[in-house]
Design a protein around this motif. Sequence first.
Motif, short mmCIF file in Angstrom:
data_model
loop_
_atom_site.label_atom_id
_atom_site.label_comp_id
_atom_site.label_asym_id
_atom_site.label_seq_id
_atom_site.Cartn_x
_atom_site.Cartn_y
_atom_site.Cartn_z
N LEU A 84 0.96 -1.28 -0.03
CA LEU A 84 0.00 -0.05 -0.07
C LEU A 84 0.79 1.04 -0.12
O LEU A 84 0.65 2.24 -0.81
N LYS A 85 1.91 1.30 0.99
CA LYS A 85 2.74 2.64 0.96
C LYS A 85 3.55 2.53 -0.45
O LYS A 85 3.65 3.59 -0.89
N VAL A 111 5.80 16.87 8.36
CA VAL A 111 5.30 15.36 7.87
C VAL A 111 4.60 15.51 6.78
O VAL A 111 3.57 16.21 6.71
N GLY A 112 4.65 14.75 5.90
CA GLY A 112 4.17 14.75 4.60
C GLY A 112 4.76 16.01 3.61
O GLY A 112 3.80 16.82 3.23
N ALA A 113 5.81 16.32 3.86
CA ALA A 113 6.44 17.72 3.52
C ALA A 113 6.16 18.01 1.92
O ALA A 113 6.46 19.18 1.44
N GLY A 114 6.39 16.97 1.19
CA GLY A 114 6.11 16.99 -0.41
C GLY A 114 7.60 17.83 -0.65
O GLY A 114 8.63 17.23 -0.39
N VAL A 126 13.15 19.25 9.60
CA VAL A 126 13.55 18.41 8.92
C VAL A 126 12.10 18.09 8.13
O VAL A 126 11.09 18.07 8.69
N ALA A 127 12.33 17.83 6.84
CA ALA A 127 11.19 17.71 5.99
C ALA A 127 11.22 16.36 5.64
O ALA A 127 12.22 15.80 4.77
N SER A 128 10.16 15.72 5.81
CA SER A 128 10.10 14.26 5.88
C SER A 128 8.84 13.70 4.72
O SER A 128 7.93 14.47 4.73
N ASP A 129 8.81 12.92 4.04
CA ASP A 129 7.77 12.43 3.07
C ASP A 129 8.07 10.88 2.56
O ASP A 129 9.29 10.45 2.38
N LEU A 130 6.87 10.30 2.38
CA LEU A 130 6.92 8.91 1.56
C LEU A 130 7.58 8.91 0.54
O LEU A 130 8.21 7.87 -0.23
N ALA A 187 10.42 9.25 4.65
CA ALA A 187 9.72 8.57 6.15
C ALA A 187 8.48 8.26 5.69
O ALA A 187 7.49 9.02 5.22
N ASP A 188 7.63 7.38 6.46
CA ASP A 188 6.41 6.85 6.61
C ASP A 188 5.70 7.64 7.62
O ASP A 188 6.07 7.71 8.87
N ALA A 189 4.66 8.41 7.23
CA ALA A 189 3.96 9.28 8.32
C ALA A 189 3.44 8.27 9.48
O ALA A 189 3.33 8.75 10.59
N GLU A 190 3.10 7.02 9.07
CA GLU A 190 2.64 5.97 10.15
C GLU A 190 3.73 5.28 10.89
O GLU A 190 3.37 4.68 11.70
N ALA A 191 5.06 5.57 10.66
CA ALA A 191 6.21 5.13 11.17
C ALA A 191 7.23 5.89 11.28
O ALA A 191 8.56 5.50 10.63
#
Length: 281
Positions: free
Chosen positions: A14-15, A57-60, A76-80, A104-108
């Motif tokens: 799914l991810k 989180v989910g920074a795009g 820190v800009a994080s995004d899947l 980074a996965d927002a769920e982990a």
Amino acid sequence: MTTQNSATEADRALKAKHRAMWAQGDYPSLAAEVIPGLGAVLVEACGVRSGQRVLDVGAGSGNAAIPAALAGAEVVASDLTPELFEAGRRVAGQQGVELSWQEADAEALPFGDAEFDTVLSCVGVMFAPHHQRAADELVRVCRPGGTIGLLSWTPQGFIGRMFATMKPYAPPPPPGAQPPPLWGDEDHVRALLGDRVTDVRAERRTVRVDRFETPEAFRDYFKERYGPTISVYKSIAGDSGRTAALDRDLVDLARDGDPGPGGVGGLREWEYLLFTARRAG
């Protein structure tokens, strides 16, 4: 054990699907051209200032992360979807700020407990499929007394209605996945965060969008650049009738409430929920 492994494999699949969805099209240009000021709105609402450690989180491509860095924070800009980072790095360089970019996965989230002074997300974490998991992570990585700030499209606003319009044409969501616009419902977000936060402030606002001269221009722009819209069209690509129907439905959505000649009604004002709170403890 087999069930747990199967669940883990399903989650990874799914991810991977979500990452691929956002990597297609051109979300960085859409964010820059259509909603360029939203990230700064969230940063201001969170009171981000020099010396703080901030996680987006989910920074795009950094619509909120870059304004936070401009305010003097360590960001820190994080995004899947790390494919979005290149555009963000380019903009950050042009504006003379440095920040870290991390897949980074927002769920982990791969960060320690209570690591950040401010944890924020501008129309980002709302697309994590499992809302409670994502909310738990937002709280976990924020220090006690720190700020959690969220800006999310509302269910009744234009983008929420766009997702509702596309839903009949999209494949059914996997078990447990929740609709993104629920993050734009204050009661839903309060329930996700519970008594782990205090000093909640929630306000429904709108952002004015003047990018599109006609409903057709809106539809074609999103068909070309917005990952979720592209994915829905791909899912019905073999059915010309359904494709034509979705074309019509998106135009009708944009035309709804047309104020007169040359107007495009709700397409001009996109509603969002601005939500801030402090982590308790």
